[in-house]
Design a protein around this motif. Structure first.
Motif, PDB file in Angstrom:
ATOM      1  N   ASN A 416       0.849  -1.199   0.000  1.00  0.00           N
ATOM      2  CA  ASN A 416       0.000   0.000   0.000  1.00  0.00           C
ATOM      3  C   ASN A 416       0.880   1.242   0.000  1.00  0.00           C
ATOM      4  O   ASN A 416       1.473   1.583   1.010  1.00  0.00           O
ATOM      5  N   GLU A 417       0.922   1.896  -1.153  1.00  0.00           N
ATOM      6  CA  GLU A 417       1.695   3.133  -1.286  1.00  0.00           C
ATOM      7  C   GLU A 417       3.138   2.950  -0.798  1.00  0.00           C
ATOM      8  O   GLU A 417       3.684   3.809  -0.097  1.00  0.00           O
ATOM      9  N   SER A 418       3.688   1.838  -1.153  1.00  0.00           N
ATOM     10  CA  SER A 418       5.086   1.624  -0.803  1.00  0.00           C
ATOM     11  C   SER A 418       5.947   2.617  -1.577  1.00  0.00           C
ATOM     12  O   SER A 418       5.597   3.024  -2.672  1.00  0.00           O
ATOM     13  N   PHE A 419       7.026   3.016  -0.994  1.00  0.00           N
ATOM     14  CA  PHE A 419       8.025   3.887  -1.659  1.00  0.00           C
ATOM     15  C   PHE A 419       7.497   5.265  -1.976  1.00  0.00           C
ATOM     16  O   PHE A 419       7.950   5.917  -2.897  1.00  0.00           O
ATOM     17  N   SER A 420       6.504   5.736  -1.264  1.00  0.00           N
ATOM     18  CA  SER A 420       6.048   7.101  -1.533  1.00  0.00           C
ATOM     19  C   SER A 420       7.004   8.103  -0.882  1.00  0.00           C
ATOM     20  O   SER A 420       6.920   9.284  -1.143  1.00  0.00           O
ATOM     21  N   GLY A 421       7.903   7.590  -0.066  1.00  0.00           N
ATOM     22  CA  GLY A 421       8.803   8.489   0.659  1.00  0.00           C
ATOM     23  C   GLY A 421      10.051   8.861  -0.125  1.00  0.00           C
ATOM     24  O   GLY A 421      11.126   9.015   0.444  1.00  0.00           O
ATOM     25  N   THR A 422       9.922   8.987  -1.409  1.00  0.00           N
ATOM     26  CA  THR A 422      11.109   9.394  -2.179  1.00  0.00           C
ATOM     27  C   THR A 422      10.663  10.091  -3.446  1.00  0.00           C
ATOM     28  O   THR A 422       9.478  10.326  -3.645  1.00  0.00           O
ATOM     29  N   THR A 423      11.614  10.398  -4.304  1.00  0.00           N
ATOM     30  CA  THR A 423      11.247  11.054  -5.564  1.00  0.00           C
ATOM     31  C   THR A 423      10.527  10.067  -6.461  1.00  0.00           C
ATOM     32  O   THR A 423      10.656   8.857  -6.303  1.00  0.00           O
ATOM     33  N   THR A 424       9.751  10.604  -7.391  1.00  0.00           N
ATOM     34  CA  THR A 424       8.997   9.733  -8.288  1.00  0.00           C
ATOM     35  C   THR A 424       9.946   8.818  -9.061  1.00  0.00           C
ATOM     36  O   THR A 424       9.664   7.634  -9.247  1.00  0.00           O
TER      37      THR A 424
END
Lengths: 511, 530
Positions: A416-424
């Motif tokens: 669920n929304e993994s890796f949203s903590g970085t740039t696209t």
């Protein structure tokens, strides 16, 4: 093999059943809420451990389905409920006996506990004999119970209990209270003076008299005056109280261990029936899933997030149902679309469906084909990781790494929304890598993402989009439908957040 | 035991909800003056009178039942006032009896108090019996005959003696004998108070000393033990305590009801005395049901008579078979007074009282409603109109077929055409629905329109004005006239003639003060008193 367990048949329950921690995926899937809700009011049965153990045995799942189908018979359900009520009352009486101080009281409560137990067991035996229960589990238990009720252990307990209880019930005595002195005598047919007074004053009785009610101390304890009276009553009736004391010695422990276990485990099913009936009241369906440990085909109609439905049942609100399908080589549902559009709910639903199926429970929906996984992993955005982006990204990666280290092709993962903590760019890069690994391992997966690109990674991925109303972009339908991701829905969501939708602007600029 | 002096078959409920329009009725009909005269300054009687007058009955049989009882009261006022005094004493003295050290939350305390209350009640019941024995023959009404018969039947000497015997036994001089069984956990249960076996004459009802069994003697100063003992006693006494309390409740409710129901008649006696002193005649009205009936001779406003302490001008009206009475004519000509006299007569009729008239008959109605022009908020004309319409909406929401609606200068707060139109619609609808309407109005358009509708069968009354401008405060039958003679009043007040063109406006403004006449002008100076 004689009957052992209504939950595990003849399979030994996991030795660490009681101590096993709640699975990591429970908070993410809100299964912890579901368990809390299902087991509410049943604390004494300690049912939570049974939810922590997913079963990997198709035969045992079928065993449980059979019992649940039997319990769709409301009459049978009520009878077992009555048995459970009896067992609870029995335990309360035992606890009462333990708490009290005066031996004559302890002995009487012990007798009462045994009386309740005998009644509950005998009734259940009769009820099951009269029922049409067809499940292997309940049939085996019925046979066991028949044998027990006919055994000397039970018959002597029952007969002794009835004898002593009957003699106690016949005891009557009189108290003559004058000043500080109480004389206790045998009752000798003295006339009822209350009745005489009531008759004399009957003329003054109104049609609807005021209801005077006195509350006397209702506790089980006796004060020392009552105890002194009881002591003298016992001296007036020595034979009865000698019999009571002998009974207490002879029938110290009377509960059969297999029946005790049944009483606990059947509550897993009772709770299930109650819960399903409760949600059915909102027009929601549950079905027995067709579970396979070979085919990874997923086919679900009209399913829903159980935890959300439960909350809406309390707070009011309509539950939106969704379908999910994976067939052929398809393995991964990639869900994109506007925020608060039902994406996470959909992902949770997918995880819940599989876990519930692995418990031998019915699952939300009208039809369900599901895969019997070995492990279920979730990777949800964690709020506590928000302090800095790089830390969060790293943490995300470590958790993914841990999952992939353990997962097998038979595992299920919900992202669920993994890796949203970085740039696209970074998110896309890592997201692709992880997806490729999941695809390579042939795992079943749901991935909620804002990256449209992840939804088109070959025949394994299926793109699903959380819907918006065709006529009103600002209105969410909470339907998640199979459709290519086009990024528009996402743009609408942002537009709405800033009050810049077509409707907002035209309304504001209207003459 | 029931008094049954207000209804043949049930108690009067002085706490019944007042109709939603009670406030308007009280204000518009100046009921407080009437009720004050009835109460003679006693707040209890005031409450009874208010309830009886505002919550009338619709059954002519009940009305006649009360009229006959009231006729007896007018014949035997001192007996009725004495019975009332006994009932009042019972109710007031009962309140002062305390439960003593036990407190009435416990059976023993409750029992102790009940025995004392019953001793008081038995004494007072004996007094009522005495009155019944001596004076019942003087009463002719169905209600009083049944009441005295009930007293003689229910309270014969043997029964009173047996009650007194029980009251003595219930002091338990020989201690308590209580039986019990073993309940849950061997705690005692099923406690039943026992009387001793009656073995010998002289020992009757006494507990015999029994040497069998085992004795437990409570140590001195064992406070917890005495509490426990007390609870045992309470368990044995609970049933008897409840029975006696319910008996005292019942007898108290009998006295309360007797006080309340006689209270109504005492209040009627009070009013009768006051009106007689003022020289105002009263009469028992004829009551019917079904077709509209409204006929009166010498019908007057008793409140006006009470206030002026003298006789006032009465009116005749003959509106049998009619549902609409339109009253038009001179300002300060007695129109509002007439309207009030109709409303009061109807209310008094429906509670079983006499009415202020020489002769009166009417059919029962299921509610009296008043819609009187109000003074408040004079500055804002539109606000007044809103307020009027709001009140009218409230009335229309409550009326039933067979209600009586009294309209006094309704819808004069807007212009005449609009007011006439609205009023016309409302009145027509009410009348066609079976509602009786009396309408005092300056709305000439409306009156003329109704005059032209024979199917309405309206009765038109006019405040009489002699040619020289003198008002007689009498109403006479007559077609509506296009002026309310506001100029007369204007001239009387300002001492000058007003220009013809401004007349309607002034007439309108002067309409409202008509309702307030008695507060602003001196009636005697007007020649109001005959």
């Amino acid at each position: 093999m004689p009957f052992q367990s209504i939950l595990f048949d003849d399979v030994p329950a996991p030795p660490d059943l009681e101590s096993r921690p709640q699975p990591d995926c429970f908070p993410d899937l809100n299964l912890d809420q579901v368990v809390a809700s299902v087991t509410r009011g049943r604390d004494e049965y300690r049912l939570a451990p049974f939810f922590n153990v997913s079963i990997h045995d198709l035969r045992l799942i079928e065993y449980r389905h059979e019992v649940l189908r039997d319990l769709e018979d409301r009459a049978l359900l009520e009878r077992i409920g009555a048995f459970a009520g009896g067992m609870r009352a029995m335990r309360a009486a035992v606890a009462q006996a333990d708490r009290l101080r005066y031996p004559l009281q302890k002995q009487r409560w012990h007798l009462e506990a045994a009386r309740i137990y005998c009644d509950a067991v005998a009734s259940l035996s009769g009820d099951l004999a009269a029922s049409t229960a067809a499940s292997r589990g309940l049939q085996a238990f019925r046979a066991y119970l028949d044998g027990y009720v006919a055994s000397p252990a039970f018959t002597s307990l029952r007969d002794d209990t009835a004898d002593v209880a009957g003699r106690l019930a016949d005891v009557r005595y009189c108290l003559h209270i004058r000043g500080a002195r109480i004389r206790v005598t045998r009752y000798d047919d003295e006339p009822d003076y209350s009745a005489e007074v009531l008759e004399a004053f009957d003329k003054f009785k109104r049609a609807a008299p005021r209801d005077y009610r006195f509350t006397f101390s209702a506790g089980a304890e006796m004060n020392h005056v009552e105890a002194a009276v009881l002591d003298r009553v016992a001296r007036l009736h020595p034979d009865v109280f000698t019999a009571l004391a002998g009974y207490a010695r002879e029938h110290r422990a009377f509960v059969d261990p297999t029946i005790r276990r049944f009483d606990r485990e059947i509550q897993f099913y009772m709770a299930c029936r109650e819960y399903v009936t409760h949600l059915a009241g909102m027009g929601l369906s549950f079905c027995y899933p067709q579970v396979s440990d070979r085919s990874k085909t997923v086919h679900v109609r009209d399913a829903f997030d159980v935890a959300l439905a439960d909350r809406l049942a309390r707070d009011g609100g309509a539950v939106v149902t969704n379908d999910a399908d994976l067939s052929g080589r398809e393995r991964i549902l990639v869900v994109s679309g506007p925020n608060q559009g039902g994406k996470t709910t959909f992902a949770r639903m997918f995880g819940q469906l599989h876990w519930l199926a692995s418990l031998g429970w019915p699952v939300p929906g009208t039809e369900a084909r599901l895969f019997l996984f070995d492990r279920l992993y979730t990777h949800f955005e964690r709020e506590e990781d928000l302090e800095n982006l790089s830390g969060r990204f790293e943490n995300d990666l470590r958790r993914i790494r841990a999952i992939l280290d353990e997962a097998t092709p038979d595992s299920i993962v919900v992202l669920n929304e993994s890796f949203s903590g970085t740039t696209t760019d970074d998110a896309l890069l890592i997201g692709r890598r992880v997806m490729e690994e999941i695809i390579r391992r042939d795992m079943l997966c749901v991935s909620v993402t804002f990256l449209d690109e992840l939804s088109a990674m070959g025949e394994a991925t299926v793109s699903m989009v959380s819907g918006v109303d065709a006529h009103d972009a600002a209105r969410r339908t909470f339907k998640v439908v199979r459709r290519p991701a086009d990024g528009r829905a996402y743009a609408w969501a942002i537009a709405e957040k800033y009050g810049l939708t077509y409707r907002d602007i035209t309304a504001r600029l209207a003459p | 035991m029931k008094a049954l002096l207000m209804h043949r078959d049930r108690d009067f409920d002085p706490d019944a909800d007042l109709p939603p329009n009670a406030q308007d009725l009280t204000q518009d009909l100046e009921l407080d003056i009437l009720l004050a005269a009835m109460s003679g300054g006693d707040p209890f009687l005031l409450g009874v009178a208010r309830s009886a007058v505002l919550v009338g009955v619709q059954d002519p049989g009940v009305i006649v039942y009360r009229q006959r009882i009231l006729a007896d009261c007018l014949q035997q006022p001192e007996v009725v006032r004495e019975l009332y005094a006994i009932a009042e004493e019972a109710v007031l003295r009962e309140k002062k009896i305390w439960a003593g050290v036990f407190g009435d939350r416990y059976p023993e305390g409750l029992l102790h108090r009940s025995v004392q209350v019953l001793q008081l009640f038995v004494t007072l019941l004996r007094r009522i019996r005495g009155i019944a024995d001596e004076r019942a023959g003087a009463f002719a009404s169905e209600g009083f005959r049944a009441f005295f018969a009930m007293i003689e039947h229910e309270l014969d000497d043997a029964y009173i003696a047996s009650i007194e015997n029980h009251l003595r036994r219930l002091e338990f001089r020989d201690g308590l004998l209580i039986s019990a069984e073993l309940g849950a956990g061997n705690k005692g249960t099923q406690y039943v108070l026992r009387g001793a076996v009656r073995r010998r004459q002289g020992w009757k009802d006494r507990i015999l000393p029994d040497r069998s069994g085992f004795v437990y003697q409570l140590p001195d100063r064992d406070e917890a033990g005495f509490r426990a003992l007390s609870e045992l006693r309470d368990r044995g006494l609970a049933l008897v305590a409840i029975a006696l309390s319910q008996s005292t409740d019942h007898i108290l409710s009998f006295f309360t009801m007797l006080r309340t129901e006689l209270g109504f008649y005492v209040a009627c006696l009070n009013l009768h005395d006051r009106l007689a002193a003022a020289g105002g005649p009263v009469v028992f009205p004829e009551v019917s049901a079904g077709a509209p009936v409204l006929t009166g001779r010498g019908l007057y406003d008793p409140c006006l008579s009470l206030e002026t302490a003298g006789p006032v001008v009465g009116n005749d009206v003959a509106a049998d078979g009619r549902r609409l009475v339109m009253v038009t004519g001179a300002n300060r000509g007695g129109k509002s007074t007439f309207l009030r006299s109709i409303g009061l007569a109807q209310l008094m009729l429906q509670c079983g009282m006499f009415v202020a008239a020489e002769q009166f008959r009417a059919d029962v109605c299921d509610g009296v409603f008043t819609h009187f022009a109000r003074e408040e908020d004079e500055s804002m004309t539109s606000g007044r109109f809103d307020e009027e319409l709001g009140r009218m909406r409230g009335i229309v929401g409550q009326v039933g077929r067979g209600s009586l609606v009294l309209l006094n200068e309704s819808f004069a707060s807007t212009n005449e055409r609009e007011g006439s139109e609205i009023a016309g619609q409302i009145v027509r609808a009410l009348v066609d629905s079976g509602v009786k309407v009396c309408y005092v109005t300056h709305l000439f358009d409306l009156a003329r329109a109704f005059h032209g509708q024979p199917s309405l069968r309206a009765l038109f009354l006019r405040a009489e004005r002699l040619d020289d401008g003198t008002r007689t405060f009498r109403l006479v039958e007559g077609d509506p006239l296009p002026t309310s003679f506001g100029e007369d009043v204007y001239r009387q007040v300002f001492g000058e003639t007003i220009a013809a063109s401004t007349l309607p406006d002034v007439a309108m403004r002067l309409a409202a003060p008509d309702a307030e006449r008695r507060r602003t002008a001196e009636p005697s100076a007007d020649g109001l008193c005959a």
